[in-house]
Structures are given as C-alpha cells and as structure tokens.
Design an enzyme around this catalytic site. Structure first.
Site, short mmCIF file in Angstrom:
data_model
loop_
_atom_site.label_atom_id
_atom_site.label_comp_id
_atom_site.label_asym_id
_atom_site.label_seq_id
_atom_site.Cartn_x
_atom_site.Cartn_y
_atom_site.Cartn_z
N ASN A 10 62.04 67.07 60.47
CA ASN A 10 61.44 67.79 61.51
C ASN A 10 60.13 68.16 61.02
O ASN A 10 60.09 69.00 60.44
CB ASN A 10 62.42 68.88 61.87
N LYS A 17 60.33 69.92 57.64
CA LYS A 17 61.71 70.57 57.37
C LYS A 17 62.69 69.12 57.11
O LYS A 17 62.46 68.29 58.05
CB LYS A 17 62.27 71.49 58.37
N ARG A 83 63.10 64.19 64.64
CA ARG A 83 63.06 64.89 65.93
C ARG A 83 61.73 64.48 66.51
O ARG A 83 60.89 64.85 65.91
CB ARG A 83 63.37 66.53 65.66
N HIS A 171 64.11 71.10 74.41
CA HIS A 171 65.46 71.81 73.83
C HIS A 171 66.57 70.90 74.01
O HIS A 171 67.73 71.34 73.91
CB HIS A 171 65.74 73.18 74.21
N HIS A 197 69.43 78.20 75.60
CA HIS A 197 68.84 78.24 74.06
C HIS A 197 67.77 79.56 74.24
O HIS A 197 66.84 79.46 74.67
CB HIS A 197 68.46 76.94 74.26
N LEU A 198 68.17 80.40 73.40
CA LEU A 198 67.24 81.81 73.56
C LEU A 198 66.85 81.96 71.66
O LEU A 198 67.74 82.23 70.93
CB LEU A 198 68.00 82.82 73.91
N GLY A 199 65.29 81.74 72.01
CA GLY A 199 64.98 82.09 70.52
C GLY A 199 63.52 82.47 70.93
O GLY A 199 63.12 82.74 71.94
N GLY A 201 61.06 80.38 71.38
CA GLY A 201 61.25 79.26 72.59
C GLY A 201 62.27 79.52 73.26
O GLY A 201 63.41 79.50 72.75
N ARG A 230 54.83 82.82 74.88
CA ARG A 230 54.49 82.13 76.04
C ARG A 230 54.97 82.76 77.23
O ARG A 230 56.01 83.67 77.35
CB ARG A 230 55.31 80.68 76.11
N ARG A 271 63.94 91.12 67.01
CA ARG A 271 64.66 92.14 66.15
C ARG A 271 63.54 93.35 66.02
O ARG A 271 63.74 94.50 66.09
CB ARG A 271 64.71 91.52 64.74
N GLY A 314 68.45 81.37 68.01
CA GLY A 314 68.24 82.46 67.13
C GLY A 314 68.65 83.81 67.97
O GLY A 314 69.48 84.66 67.30
N ILE A 315 68.20 84.01 69.08
CA ILE A 315 68.62 85.19 69.83
C ILE A 315 70.08 85.14 70.53
O ILE A 315 70.74 85.92 70.45
CB ILE A 315 67.39 85.34 70.77
N GLU A 364 71.32 70.97 65.54
CA GLU A 364 70.35 69.89 65.78
C GLU A 364 70.21 68.80 64.64
O GLU A 364 70.26 67.73 64.95
CB GLU A 364 68.94 70.49 66.08
#
Length: 382
Positions: A10, A17, A83, A171, A197-199, A201, A230, A271, A314-315, A364
């Site tokens: 990625n 990564k 990706r 996503h 999908h909450l992060g 983005g 955004r 956070r 993540g969220i 992913e």
C-alpha cells in the site's frame, strides 16, 4: 518452500506499507517506511528507527532486506498485490498487472491525482526490485462498479461525462472485505447491509445481496460524510465561490485539507475532539454523526430497507460514543444497541430486534492477499 508468500503493498505519497501473508488471513510479517524523501522512519516488527529513503524504491528495498533478515527472503515470494485507489470505468475487478493494465492505471491519474501516482510508484518499485514476480492490482473503486447507472451518472452533458466525470465511490476494498466476512459472523449474508467505514476518511455503502448498490463518495473521496479534513458534501456553487476567492489550488487545499472536523472543532482526530470537551469540539462530533445518519437514510432508501448495520474503520471499530449516536439516530428503522456490548467493542452490539448491528475489524491487506490467490492460484505450502 519457495513461492509460499504474498507481498501486499500500500504505497502513499510519502509512505509505503507492506505485509506478508502465507495461506491464512493473518500476516506473518509487516513493515512500513514513513516520511519518504524527508526524515524517513522504518518500522518492521518491534524495530523502529530512522533511515535514508529518498524514494519508494529505496524504502521498499529496506523493507525487503528486513524481511530477508527475519526468514522471509524474496525467493519465498509467490506474488505481490497492490492497493490501487482508482480503476476508472475499465478496471472493475482485481487483475494481474500487465503493461496494458499499468497503462490503464496511469490513465486514471487525472481521476485520482493524489493517489494513483503513488500506487504506481509501489507497483513499479516491486517490478524493478523483483523482476518477474507476478503482481495483482486490487482497486478501491471496483466494489462499487455494481451500482446502477442511475446512481453513477451525474446530470451533466454527455461530453463532460465522457471525460470520466461520474461517481465511482471509494473504500471498496474495505467494503468487499466486510461483505466477505459477514456470513461468518452472522451465519448468513443479510440481504440489506448499511456499512459504515468511519475514520479520517469516512463513507457509507449500501450492500444488497452482497453487492454495492450505492455509496456516499463520488467522483473523488471528497463527497458525502464530514471527514477529518474534508468537507463532505458541498454545493458546487460554493466550490466555485471558493475557487474564485482562493484559486483552484487554494480551494482544493481548503476542501481537502483544512475542512471537516479540523475546521469545525480544531482537530481532525476524533479522540482529540472527545478529549477537548469544548463547545466547538462537541459541535464537530455532532456534525459528523448528523450527516452520517442523514446520508444513511439515502443508503437505506437505495436498498429498500435495512437488515444489518456494520461498523468498520478506526472510528467505527473503536468509538462507542459515535456508534451510539448514529444508532440512536437510526432507531426509527429498528436499530437497537446493547450498551455493554457497545462499550466493549464486541463483534455483535445490537440488543435484538429486526436489525443486526455488528463491528467488523478492517482487514484490507488480508482481502488483497485473497484476491491475489483468486487471480493467480494459491501459493504452495506454508
């Protein structure tokens, strides 16, 4: 045994990564180089140190060296999976990389100028460092290619639509992975799934019978929900006003990097907003949840109902307060929440009723490895 590992890559603008997979879903090794071209840092297993990485080739070479030193030499690699953010109209399924496929990915650069060039850098770096190693491209836009044309087409003149100005959605790797794992979690695939999908983005996807039928992101990842930096959905004439006041580059910077939670609450990290406890921070959190609920209504309408809500990202996976607020906003659809299960980030968090509510951890990289196996066949041995 030779050829038993899949390398998943990625590549971003200043980072790369990687993860190694055998025949299972758990990575056997991971690594990353961040701040490429600057004060680069290498992370591999428990090791973290500064390094010299002026470009993606050098960064990837460092990671491959670390893998070799820990028992995973290049000779054991079966293939590499990448990706790729944007596949455009033509690349709507994972595919083995050829010169023609690489050219099509490059042709999508105008559609994803912040992503595809760096994804290509990773692909080409593998090609130079491991010539002959089969590579597979897995596209973030592909899952949404099943949306009906009425959902994808903007009401623009045909000449503009022909340039590729249409909705694509993003996503998709996350959503495809989620859809693949829901039957295991619930015993069967729900007919109508609202996936969140909450992060940093953020987006929503309506998944009917395992296929995407609507999503909140559009021509770019800017559209839809309030995000870390955004704006989310914004009137086109407001964009023109920003471009008139600040120029195109200035407007792009405001819309993509200076807006969202950062603009409303002073921080792009959820956070940090919870910890701040200021009126502005609380408003930013409320804004995020309000627009998630409001867009969720659109997704449910596109599916004709709701059987399951699935949180990821993540969220979505870690923030019980956000899940509670969104679930409460969708209570009129039969959504319930078990407070204890929600607080514990349990896999199933509903309190019964007609709508199952679940948390699905993002996987992913494992999905990309599975796509490589599907395209090329499984590697031999473990």
């Amino acid at each position: 045994m030779a050829g038993d590992l899949i390398l998943v890559v990625n590549a971003g603008s200043s980072s790369i990564k990687v993860a190694l997979f055998g025949t299972g879903d758990a990575a056997v090794a991971t690594g990353a180089v961040t701040e490429i071209g600057g004060k680069a840092r290498l992370k591999a297993g428990a090791e973290e140190r500064g390094c010299k990485a002026p470009d993606h080739d050098t960064a990837l070479a460092l990671l491959l060296d670390r893998f070799a030193a820990t028992g995973f030499p290049l000779s054991r690699f079966h293939a590499a999976g990448h990706r790729i953010v944007h596949g455009g109209r033509d690349l709507t399924a994972s595919t083995r990389v050829t010169d023609a496929v690489e050219a099509k990915i490059a042709a999508c650069v105008p559609l994803a100028p912040l992503h595809n060039p760096h994804n290509l850098s990773g692909l080409r770096a593998v090609g130079r460092l491991a010539p002959g190693l089969p590579q597979v491209a897995v596209f973030d836009t592909a899952f949404h290619a099943t949306n009906p044309e009425v959902a994808l087409r903007y009401a623009l003149p045909a000449a503009e639509e022909a340039k590729g100005i249409r909705r694509y959605g993003f996503h998709g790797i996350s959503y495809a992975s989620l859809a693949a794992r829901l039957p295991v979690l619930l015993g069967a695939m729900p007919g109508r799934v609202l996936a969140l999908h909450l992060g940093n983005g953020a987006s929503l996807c309506a998944i009917r019978n395992g296929r995407s039928v609507a999503t909140t992101m559009g021509y770019s990842p800017l559209d839809g929900l309030t995000m870390g930096t955004r704006t989310g959905a914004i009137d086109g004439n407001a964009v023109l006003r920003l471009a008139g006041d600040h120029g195109i580059e200035g407007a792009a910077r405001i819309l993509n990097r200076q807006s969202g939670l950062l603009a409303l609450g002073g921080a792009s990290d959820m956070r940090a907003l919870h910890a701040a406890g200021t009126e502005a921070a609380r408003f930013a959190v409320a804004h995020f949840c309000y627009w998630a609920v409001r867009h969720a209504g659109s997704m449910v309408a596109a599916m004709g109902g709701l059987d399951c809500i699935a949180f990821t990202g993540g969220i979505g996976e870690n923030d019980a307060e956000i899940r509670e607020a969104i679930s409460a906003g969708l209570g009129f659809l039969g959504v319930t929440l078990d407070p204890g299960a929600n607080a514990a980030n349990a896999a199933r968090i509903d309190a019964g009723g007609p709508v199952a509510t679940v948390i699905v951890a993002a996987a992913e990289e494992a999905f990309i490895a599975a796509e490589v196996r599907a395209c090329l066949g499984r590697p031999g041995g473990t």
